[in-house]
Design an enzyme around this catalytic site. Structure first.
Site, short mmCIF file in Angstrom:
data_model
loop_
_atom_site.label_atom_id
_atom_site.label_comp_id
_atom_site.label_asym_id
_atom_site.label_seq_id
_atom_site.Cartn_x
_atom_site.Cartn_y
_atom_site.Cartn_z
N HIS A 45 -5.22 -9.16 -16.69
CA HIS A 45 -6.63 -8.46 -17.12
C HIS A 45 -7.08 -7.23 -17.21
CE1 HIS A 45 -10.74 -9.01 -18.82
NE2 HIS A 45 -10.87 -8.50 -17.92
N HIS A 80 2.51 2.23 -3.88
CA HIS A 80 1.51 2.76 -4.80
C HIS A 80 1.46 3.71 -3.48
CE1 HIS A 80 -2.33 2.66 -6.84
NE2 HIS A 80 -2.29 3.44 -5.48
N HIS A 128 -12.13 5.96 -8.07
CA HIS A 128 -10.70 5.84 -7.88
C HIS A 128 -9.88 5.11 -9.54
CE1 HIS A 128 -7.45 6.98 -6.24
NE2 HIS A 128 -6.70 5.72 -6.03
N HIS A 184 -21.17 -8.14 -16.61
CA HIS A 184 -19.54 -7.45 -17.05
C HIS A 184 -19.37 -8.23 -18.53
CE1 HIS A 184 -15.26 -6.10 -16.87
NE2 HIS A 184 -14.51 -7.06 -17.41
N GLU A 229 0.98 -1.61 -0.12
CA GLU A 229 0.55 -0.05 -0.36
C GLU A 229 0.74 1.24 -0.03
OE1 GLU A 229 -3.38 2.89 0.52
OE2 GLU A 229 -3.08 0.58 -0.49
#
Length: 355
Positions: free
Chosen positions: A328, A101, A163, A270, A98
């Site tokens: 992906h 990032h 986000h 989706h 985290e």
């Protein structure tokens, strides 16, 4: 703590800034945009890795980690939380994922800020106005706010999805900023390519939003087969609970646990809308390939589109392995990047013919 975080962000940004400074490119501003674009793409992919490893709450506060600038300084608090819940959400590994990032995000913020400052400083001699880098700077600030709310609102699906979409908008605008610094010759356009390329981008972003909704609601394994969903071509759908936007993770609007049928709905919509994406992007690729100037770019879109199909199906049959899932997400970002390039080339061409 804030000063330490700022210094860390500057240090991380120092490497790409050094690359720009040492570059032999005559247009160093364009090189700065290219490096920022590259790092933003990496940030999006690493953000997917952060989300898929459940590391979004690896540090449960923001912008630091337990009020510290890095997990080293918060080691005792992290270990205490990990001893209570060994699988998370707080572990030492997840805390580092985290915070890395966040460090990369801060460095992107530094680079975008540099772009804006240079654009205003040299506005009299530059070909374009500084409005685009200024818009990018504002978007980065908004993105930072959503990064904060992602943590403070405990991974609320709508916040995390927005986000993601904001990150892709920043990526697309960086592509536009880089492309307009690169001169291209005008060329003839196949019929309707201007319209279909815009539609393709809208359809792709809608599909990315649906995919983000799958990921943020942890609905990736709601269907365990393909092309059917749990043995049914059209499963039992629960649209009401599936697309109630403002709710806690895993909960309905009433605060109950979200039913499995809602997760199935999120997943099935989706994968079903993916066929719309394939048709629209397929037509776009076919039309773009008719122009020699766009053929290579169109082939890239077609290749990534095919790989997206394979990775999407593979995530189902292999029960969502981390590597395939990250690929992906990277494929989705690559499609946004390439379609942004295609849209710019189409719109920058001064000549159009209708065949």
């Amino acid at each position: 703590m804030l000063a330490q975080l700022a210094i860390t962000g500057l240090l991380v940004a120092l490497f790409p800034l050094t690359i720009v400074w040492a570059s032999k490119d005559s247009n160093k501003y364009r090189k700065l945009i290219a490096v920022t674009l590259f790092l933003t793409f990496d940030l999006i992919v690493f953000g997917a890795f952060t989300r898929l490893t459940d590391s979004g709450l690896g540090c449960p506060d923001w912008p630091g980690c337990y009020g510290q600038a890095n997990p080293f300084q918060a080691h005792s608090e992290i270990r205490a939380a990990e001893s209570l819940m060994p699988t998370g959400p707080v572990t030492l590994v997840k805390a580092w994922i985290e915070m890395i990032h966040r460090y990369i995000a801060m460095s992107v913020g530094v680079l975008v800020s540099s772009m804006m400052v240079i654009a205003w400083w040299r506005r009299a001699s530059m070909r374009f106005s500084p409005r685009l880098p200024t818009a990018l700077f504002v978007l980065v600030l908004v993105q930072g706010a959503f990064g904060k709310w992602t943590v403070t609102m405990k991974l609320q699906p709508i916040i995390v999805t927005i986000h993601l979409l904001l990150a892709l908008c920043i990526l697309s605008l960086l592509v536009w900023a880089w492309m307009r610094e690169t001169p291209f010759e005008s060329f003839a356009l196949p019929r309707w390519l201007r319209q279909i390329s815009s539609i393709a981008m809208i359809v792709l972003l809608l599909q990315v939003a649906l995919g983000g909704w799958v990921s943020t609601n942890y609905a990736a394994l709601a269907c365990h087969d393909y092309p059917t969903c749990n043995g049914q071509l059209i499963p039992e759908l629960d649209v009401q609970h599936a697309y109630a936007l403002w709710r806690e993770l895993g909960k309905t609007l009433d605060g109950d646990f979200i039913p499995h049928s809602a997760l199935v709905t999120i997943h099935w919509v989706h994968r079903s809308f993916a066929w719309v994406v394939f048709i629209v992007l397929g037509i776009t690729v076919a039309l773009a390939r008719r122009s020699p100037e766009l053929k290579q770019l169109a082939n890239g879109v077609g290749l990534i589109l095919f790989c997206q199909f394979l990775s999407g199906v593979a995530t189902i049959y292999f029960s969502w392995p981390l590597t395939i899932a990250v690929l992906h997400n990277a494929g989705a970002a690559a499609l946004v990047l390439l379609l942004s390039m295609l849209n710019y080339r189409v719109r920058s061409s001064a000549k159009s013919i209708f065949q």
